[in-house]
Design a protein around this motif. Structure first.
Motif, PDB file in Angstrom:
ATOM      1  N   LEU A 289       0.842  -1.284  -0.111  1.00  0.00           N
ATOM      2  CA  LEU A 289       0.007  -0.142   0.065  1.00  0.00           C
ATOM      3  C   LEU A 289       0.916   1.252  -0.050  1.00  0.00           C
ATOM      4  CD1 LEU A 289      -2.930  -1.056   2.424  1.00  0.00           C
ATOM      5  CD2 LEU A 289      -2.683  -1.168   0.005  1.00  0.00           C
ATOM      6  N   LYS A 290       1.972   1.155   0.754  1.00  0.00           N
ATOM      7  CA  LYS A 290       2.785   2.285   0.919  1.00  0.00           C
ATOM      8  C   LYS A 290       3.569   2.666  -0.643  1.00  0.00           C
ATOM      9  CE  LYS A 290       2.770   4.140   4.844  1.00  0.00           C
ATOM     10  NZ  LYS A 290       2.289   5.231   5.233  1.00  0.00           N
ATOM     11  N   GLU A 291       3.768   1.606  -1.217  1.00  0.00           N
ATOM     12  CA  GLU A 291       4.390   1.932  -2.669  1.00  0.00           C
ATOM     13  C   GLU A 291       3.433   2.775  -3.377  1.00  0.00           C
ATOM     14  OE1 GLU A 291       6.732  -2.260  -3.030  1.00  0.00           O
ATOM     15  OE2 GLU A 291       5.199  -2.042  -4.127  1.00  0.00           O
ATOM     16  N   ARG A 292       2.132   2.605  -3.176  1.00  0.00           N
ATOM     17  CA  ARG A 292       1.403   3.429  -4.255  1.00  0.00           C
ATOM     18  C   ARG A 292       1.102   4.896  -3.671  1.00  0.00           C
ATOM     19  NH1 ARG A 292      -1.256  -1.082  -7.504  1.00  0.00           N
ATOM     20  NH2 ARG A 292       0.132  -2.451  -6.764  1.00  0.00           N
ATOM     21  N   ARG A 293       0.859   4.776  -2.242  1.00  0.00           N
ATOM     22  CA  ARG A 293       0.682   6.192  -1.783  1.00  0.00           C
ATOM     23  C   ARG A 293       1.445   6.425  -0.495  1.00  0.00           C
ATOM     24  NH1 ARG A 293      -4.802   7.542  -3.755  1.00  0.00           N
ATOM     25  NH2 ARG A 293      -4.884   9.132  -2.342  1.00  0.00           N
ATOM     26  N   PRO A 294       2.696   6.684  -0.706  1.00  0.00           N
ATOM     27  CA  PRO A 294       3.812   6.654   0.407  1.00  0.00           C
ATOM     28  C   PRO A 294       3.611   7.637   1.548  1.00  0.00           C
ATOM     29  CG  PRO A 294       4.790   7.409  -1.660  1.00  0.00           C
ATOM     30  CD  PRO A 294       3.470   7.202  -1.970  1.00  0.00           C
ATOM     31  N   GLU A 341      -8.687  -0.096  -9.923  1.00  0.00           N
ATOM     32  CA  GLU A 341      -7.468  -0.969  -9.640  1.00  0.00           C
ATOM     33  C   GLU A 341      -7.315  -0.831  -8.076  1.00  0.00           C
ATOM     34  OE1 GLU A 341      -4.039   1.317 -10.225  1.00  0.00           O
ATOM     35  OE2 GLU A 341      -2.631  -0.570  -9.935  1.00  0.00           O
ATOM     36  N   GLU A 342      -7.540   0.255  -7.515  1.00  0.00           N
ATOM     37  CA  GLU A 342      -7.126   0.155  -6.000  1.00  0.00           C
ATOM     38  C   GLU A 342      -8.187  -0.662  -5.434  1.00  0.00           C
ATOM     39  OE1 GLU A 342      -5.476   4.574  -5.009  1.00  0.00           O
ATOM     40  OE2 GLU A 342      -7.487   4.514  -5.343  1.00  0.00           O
ATOM     41  N   LEU A 343      -9.289  -0.821  -5.870  1.00  0.00           N
ATOM     42  CA  LEU A 343     -10.426  -1.686  -5.356  1.00  0.00           C
ATOM     43  C   LEU A 343      -9.983  -3.172  -5.450  1.00  0.00           C
ATOM     44  CD1 LEU A 343     -13.646  -0.102  -6.458  1.00  0.00           C
ATOM     45  CD2 LEU A 343     -12.634   0.009  -4.163  1.00  0.00           C
ATOM     46  N   THR A 344      -9.229  -3.574  -6.657  1.00  0.00           N
ATOM     47  CA  THR A 344      -8.889  -4.865  -6.651  1.00  0.00           C
ATOM     48  C   THR A 344      -7.781  -5.134  -5.726  1.00  0.00           C
ATOM     49  OG1 THR A 344      -9.336  -4.369  -9.145  1.00  0.00           O
ATOM     50  CG2 THR A 344      -8.176  -6.411  -8.492  1.00  0.00           C
TER      51      THR A 344
END
Lengths: 461, 491
Positions: A289-294, A341-344
């Motif tokens: 999760l951090k990779e997407r929204r650090p 994509e985030e929901l997946t």
């Protein structure tokens, strides 16, 4: 040791570190471009009152903030002591800050916080103009089904909250007991529902709804009466784990939400964080999760998930600490809905999360006090923490078994006094019927006790 | 400073610190490395019939004099420390006194009689190593534990598991009082006169004194160099140098080598014996010196039933403290064999009490078994995997058990009290005793339709570990309590 430290960061510390990290990242840019972000921009990331997302109810046209304040977990004067009174001053500060930043929905109940929540919440809110906020409270007649008892409880709420109308009134925790028969006994046979409908006509209740846990037949039954009763809203448990994986003891949130959406009934969301468990995940899931929204917290993902469906009126969060309040305000000012994509990704997170057998306690304290003195939620919390941090060993042959064993046992004595630990559960089962998550508490206690014994005796397993 | 004295001070300090740590440690880690220090103490070695150690100590004394008293015995080293402080207040404060042989032998005989008569309690009061153990465990270990708890708080703050909190609890007035009285009496004597206690009361000192008379190496005064200033005698904490006759009473000399340093003429040397020691002189006993015995008796008289420390925590439902049931027979540590064997072999040094991780062992308040450990289960039970007390015991009073032996050693049996049982009286479903019984000695039986099952004890299978007593929800008195056995057996 370093990796351990990383794992053991609590959510609070995590937020603090995140703030420092953000400030550092910002200052490091100053050197390159004079017009770049300065350290001050870190504070600009603070919640902005003007940007809060609001949703409107179809029946009363209320403009409700997407972040709702759950008033079950107000700060205590002595946080170590579960019998401590609530800290009114701190509550006032939290409420003021929340209202200043656009929050206008406050959810409480006569049974919350050992019966102290309504009074404390009302006292804090009274200091603001009445039209600035909506109050939600409930009819918690789970033990006494009599009409007199229910009416007394209803009237007492006005007194405790110090108001002359209630914006959102709920039949509390539908689906407990034996389902439909219990619902009928609590609200139909004694004429209480009829009374409440009249109160709504009189304007003393502005919106009438119910909250649901447990037996889905009760939920379906009440919705089938929608044409007669006209529910203004319904409160359900929704988060990215419960969406499709509520387990056999609860109902998948996608079903509940769809049923309400079909009928145009707004959903009020409880347990968006699954009792705080979705605020800290294990290392692997955190990294993804951090990779997407650090720069955003792990909890913010759960809040964005819960706020994304349009039929959601407000998402309740029991914010004990200012840091949690700020973080949630940031998430919803304004809401950035989850992409497909985030929901997946979150669905995949849920599936992986479920591979670790956490106990789904939400620390609601309905089971307490245990007559034999156990601190049930604290025991579950410690166990879950250890699972998340990799300190529950599948086998005594694990590579870091010795370290994990020490962390589990030392941490156990730290978080639960010896006399309140699982070994003292006698299995009287008094707690079982009070658990809205329908956890078989004595069975879990035995499981944990057996595990502790394995560790203490150094058994091979 | 001469080589001998320097060596003595360094060695004594090391041993002293190590033995003190042994008594302070509650985690069992230090014992693994330093446990042997308790086993080389003379009385424990005698009681354990540890021939190797006893022979070694006799040889050591025969060769070099009472080095045991100045280096190995922690109570002796403690006195040297206090005497040093006394010397700061007033230099050259000692002087030669005649030996009080009658008192010394009298105490030794009394000691032997008490030991053979099985009155472990009084005998334990005089044993030097045990006296030191009681001082450390009663007066110092609580501070050590509080310090540890402070570190544990800091560790918890940083999510570290390096330190864990331990409970400091009240183990009874008798042991505390004994420790205080011993410290005050021995301390005062040491402050005023150096090794007075060692050379009048201490049975080990007397015993070794018999041997050290014949010591091969000894300090000797060279009469040709001696100018008769008498400084050595005023520096001698054993009061054993007679400057007039140029003799040193080797039965009292603890070979501290202070005299070697004190002599400005270099007239005293530590060397191989040349001629026979001086004839012994008998003297009437000194009544005042007996004060310790009298005070010891006062301690016995003022023995008070041990009380439980009140535990404060921030829970929800109040939990009453458990109270100690009235046990007909006290429970002895597993491995104690029998009450009489235990009473004769235990010197009440408190090492096992200090090491018990379950809060089970505590000094007994009984007159005949004063301060010897006994079991009770208010703060925990004798866990099946734990053999700590038998590991640390230096005297063989608690013989070493393996885990398997321990979990089948019967120290007592559980007794059910119907009136206290929540299943029998309040009809609450409860099987916590049966569920936690490590030997399956408790069976839940039907009481008829609609009634909760009640526990029954098969005393033949019960080992008396106290799990049922500790985990019973009935408070302050449990529905199951353990009765001790006079003679332990293996099931």
């Amino acid at each position: 040791m370093n990796t351990n430290d990383k794992k053991q960061v609590t959510r609070r510390e995590f937020l603090r570190r995140l703030g420092v990290g953000g400030a550092f990242a910002a200052t490091s840019l100053v050197g390159c471009t004079p017009k770049g972000r300065t350290a001050d921009t870190a504070s600009e990331r603070r919640p902005d009152a003007a940007k809060m997302t609001y949703r409107t109810t179809p029946t009363t046209g209320d403009k409700v903030s997407l972040l709702g304040y759950g008033c079950m977990r107000w700060p205590l004067v002595d946080p170590e002591d579960r019998n401590s009174p609530m800290d009114q001053e701190q509550v006032n500060r939290l409420v003021d800050y929340a209202i200043e930043h656009g929050v206008n929905y406050f959810d409480t109940a006569p049974v919350y916080g050992r019966g102290l929540s309504e009074r404390v919440t009302g006292t804090a809110l009274k200091r603001h103009p009445r039209e600035k906020y909506f109050i939600a409270t409930k009819l918690s007649n789970m033990r006494d089904f009599s009409r007199e008892g229910a009416l007394a409880m209803y009237r007492k709420s006005f007194e405790e909250l110090q108001v002359d109308y209630i914006d959102y009134y709920l039949l509390h925790s539908i689906g407990g007991g034996d389902g439909i028969p219990t619902v009928r006994k609590r609200f139909f046979d004694n004429g209480v529902l009829e009374f409440l409908l009249k109160e709504r006509e009189a304007g003393r209740i502005r919106n009438l709804g119910f909250s649901y846990h447990g037996d889905v037949k009760a939920f379906d039954y009440l919705l089938s009466l929608h044409d007669e009763i006209r529910w203004d809203f319904v409160q359900i448990q929704l988060n990215y784990v419960d969406w499709k994986h509520a387990g056999r003891r609860n109902t998948n949130a996608d079903y509940l939400y769809d049923e309400l959406w079909k009928r145009g009934i707004p959903s009020v969301i409880m347990e968006p964080l699954l009792g705080g468990r979705l605020a800290s995940l294990n290392e692997h899931l955190t990294t993804r999760l951090k990779e997407r929204r650090p720069e955003e917290s792990i909890a913010s993902w759960a809040f964005r998930f819960a706020g994304t469906p349009e039929g959601v009126l407000t998402v309740l969060s029991g914010m004990t600490y200012q840091e949690h309040l700020e973080d949630n305000l940031k998430t919803y000012s304004p809401l950035e809905p989850c992409t497909d994509e985030e929901l997946t990704l979150l669905e995949d997170t849920a599936q992986r999360y479920l591979r670790y057998p956490l106990i789904n306690c939400t620390d609601c304290l309905y089971c307490m006090p245990c007559p034999y003195g156990l601190d049930i939620p604290a025991i579950f919390k410690h166990y879950n923490k250890c699972i998340n941090e990799g300190n529950v060993s599948a086998s005594s042959g694990d590579a870091d078994y010795r370290r994990a064993r020490r962390a589990f046992l030392v941490g156990y004595d730290r978080s639960v006094p010896k006399l309140r630990q699982a070994a003292h559960c006698i299995g009287c089962r008094e707690c079982v019927e009070h658990c809205p998550q329908r956890i078989d508490i004595p069975a879990q206690m035995r499981k944990i006790d057996a595990y502790v014994e394995d560790l203490k005796q150094g058994k091979h397993f | 400073m001469n080589f001998y004295r320097k060596g003595r001070i360094v060695a004594a300090t090391l041993v002293f610190v190590a033995v003190t740590l042994l008594f302070l440690d509650f985690s069992g880690t230090i014992h693994r490395y330093l446990g042997w220090l308790a086993e080389v103490q003379l009385l424990p070695a005698l009681l354990a019939v540890n021939v190797v150690v006893v022979v070694a100590l006799v040889l050591l004394t025969l060769l070099f004099g009472r080095l045991y008293c100045s280096v190995i015995c922690p109570l002796g080293v403690m006195q040297d420390g206090i005497a040093r402080l006394g010397l700061r207040a007033k230099k050259n404060r000692y002087g030669y006194t005649r030996p009080r042989t009658l008192l010394r032998v009298g105490v030794l005989v009394l000691f032997g009689v008490l030991f053979l008569g099985g009155v472990g309690s009084l005998f334990a009061l005089l044993a030097p190593y045990s006296a030191f153990g009681r001082i450390v465990t009663n007066l110092l270990q609580p501070l050590w534990m509080w310090g540890n708890n402070l570190l544990a708080m800091v560790a918890a703050h940083y999510d570290s598991y390096a330190f864990y909190e331990v409970t400091v609890w009240w183990k009874g007035l008798a042991s505390l009082l004994t420790a205080v009285v011993t410290l005050v009496v021995v301390g005062l004597l040491a402050w005023r006169g150096g090794r007075t206690w060692c050379n009048t009361i201490c049975p080990v000192g007397t015993l070794l004194g018999f041997i050290s008379r014949y010591a091969w190496m000894r300090p000797v005064i060279d009469t040709e160099k001696c100018n008769g200033c008498g400084l050595c005698a005023r520096r001698c904490k054993a009061a054993c140098i007679d400057p007039k006759s140029h003799t040193i009473d080797m039965s009292r000399c603890v070979v501290c080598f202070d005299c070697l340093d004190s002599c400005r003429q270099g007239a005293i040397r530590y060397e191989v014996r040349r001629k026979k020691g001086p004839a012994k002189q008998s003297q009437p006993t000194d009544g005042a010196r007996r004060s310790f015995l009298t005070m010891g008796a006062a301690v016995v008289a003022s023995t008070v039933v041990a009380q439980q420390q009140k535990k404060v925590d921030g829970g929800v439902a109040t939990i009453l403290d458990k109270q100690i049931p009235n046990r007909q027979t006290p429970i002895l540590p597993p491995g104690a064999r029998s009450a009489s064997h235990f009473a004769q072999h235990c010197t009440a040094c408190q090492l096992c009490v200090a090491a018990c991780p379950n809060g089970v062992l505590r000094p007994s308040g009984g007159v005949m078994t004063l301060l010897q450990p006994t079991l009770s289960f208010e703060r925990g039970y004798c866990r099946p995997e734990c053999t700590k007390c038998s590991e640390v015991c230096p005297t063989d009073a608690i013989s070493l058990l393996t885990r398997e032996e321990k979990s089948s050693r019967q120290v007592g049996h559980a007794v059910w009290v119907r009136e206290n049982c929540v299943a029998a009286s309040r009809e609450v479903q409860c099987d916590n005793c049966a569920r936690h019984c490590p030997t399956g000695a408790i069976q839940m039986v039907e009481q008829g339709e609609g009634k909760a099952k009640i526990p029954t004890v098969d005393a033949e299978r019960c080992i008396g570990c106290g799990a049922c007593e500790y985990l019973c929800p009935a408070r302050p008195f449990s529905a199951l309590y353990v009765e001790g056995h006079e003679v332990q057996r293996t099931l």
